[in-house]
Design an enzyme around this catalytic site. Structure first.
Site, PDB file in Angstrom:
ATOM      1  NE  ARG A   1     -33.042  42.810  94.945  1.00  0.00           N
ATOM      2  CZ  ARG A   1     -31.909  42.865  95.618  1.00  0.00           C
ATOM      3  NH1 ARG A   1     -31.453  44.017  96.054  1.00  0.00           N
ATOM      4  NH2 ARG A   1     -31.216  41.775  95.854  1.00  0.00           N
TER       5      ARG A   1
ATOM      6  CE  LYS B   1     -21.083  40.885 102.056  1.00  0.00           C
ATOM      7  NZ  LYS B   1     -22.110  40.580 101.057  1.00  0.00           N
TER       8      LYS B   1
ATOM      9  CG  HIS C   1     -33.905  44.754 103.239  1.00  0.00           C
ATOM     10  ND1 HIS C   1     -32.800  45.550 103.387  1.00  0.00           N
ATOM     11  CD2 HIS C   1     -33.486  43.695 102.490  1.00  0.00           C
ATOM     12  CE1 HIS C   1     -31.763  45.015 102.779  1.00  0.00           C
ATOM     13  NE2 HIS C   1     -32.149  43.887 102.209  1.00  0.00           N
TER      14      HIS C   1
ATOM     15  CB  SER D   1     -27.617  46.867 101.520  1.00  0.00           C
ATOM     16  OG  SER D   1     -28.747  46.356 102.178  1.00  0.00           O
TER      17      SER D   1
END
Ligand code: ADP
Length: 160
Positions: free
Chosen positions: A89, A40, A16, A128
């Site tokens: 990514r 979440k 990030h 993460s």
């Protein structure tokens, strides 16, 4: 140009930060927007995520950190932001990101573009979740997140 970099940042990783630093060089202003997800429950509270980001981005004059809930396009409207930045990514990101980009374009009636920055080669495997998985088994996360937050992540698992 003012851009927003939205995400969960639970916690922020070197991946990030790589995107944020590069965006800060490329654009006039970058707003890092931490998304409130009521579905979440994350590892860190919203306040903790914001605090960590603010500490790490303290030196960047054109970067600010904000909390947001609701529709991203409403946030862009309210904050006078021109476009959305996302990181890519691998191919798996592309599918999700393509849908989100179309969606945000559709609900903003064509107003907002999503711009992609490709992950740095050294952090392209990083998320993460990967950091949390490794930290939960006391593995070494020292090259995956900034030094300042390594202990904070391990401490979370000690609390549990
Ligand atoms: P989300 O909850 O939306 O998946 P994340 O906080 O995981 O949010 O990520 C926010 C954005 O950062 C996404 O565009 C994601 O693809 C990108 N990103 C996450 N990790 C990396 C990385 N290692 N390198 C580049 N971009 C990344």
């Amino acid at each position: 140009m003012k851009v927003v970099y939205p995400g969960s940042f639970d916690p922020v990783t070197n991946g990030h930060l790589d995107i944020i630093r590069r965006a800060a060089v490329t654009f006039d202003e970058v707003v890092v927007a931490v998304l409130v997800n009521s579905q979440k429950k994350g590892l860190f509270s919203m306040e903790e995520r914001i605090e960590m980001l603010q500490e790490l981005l303290y030196d960047y004059d054109n970067v600010s950190v904000k909390l947001f809930s609701g529709l991203l396009v409403d946030f862009l409207e309210d904050e006078n932001i021109d476009a959305i930045i996302r990181g890519l990514r691998a191919v798996a990101d592309y599918e999700v990101e393509l849908q989100l980009a179309h969606l945000n374009k559709y609900i903003s009636k064509g107003k907002y573009e999503t711009l992609f920055m490709v992950a740095g080669t050294d952090v392209s495997f990083l998320s993460s979740s990967v950091v949390k998985e490794i930290a939960s088994y006391h593995g070494d996360i020292s090259n995956l997140v900034p030094d300042q937050i390594v202990q904070r992540i391990y401490d979370k698992y000690k609390e549990k």
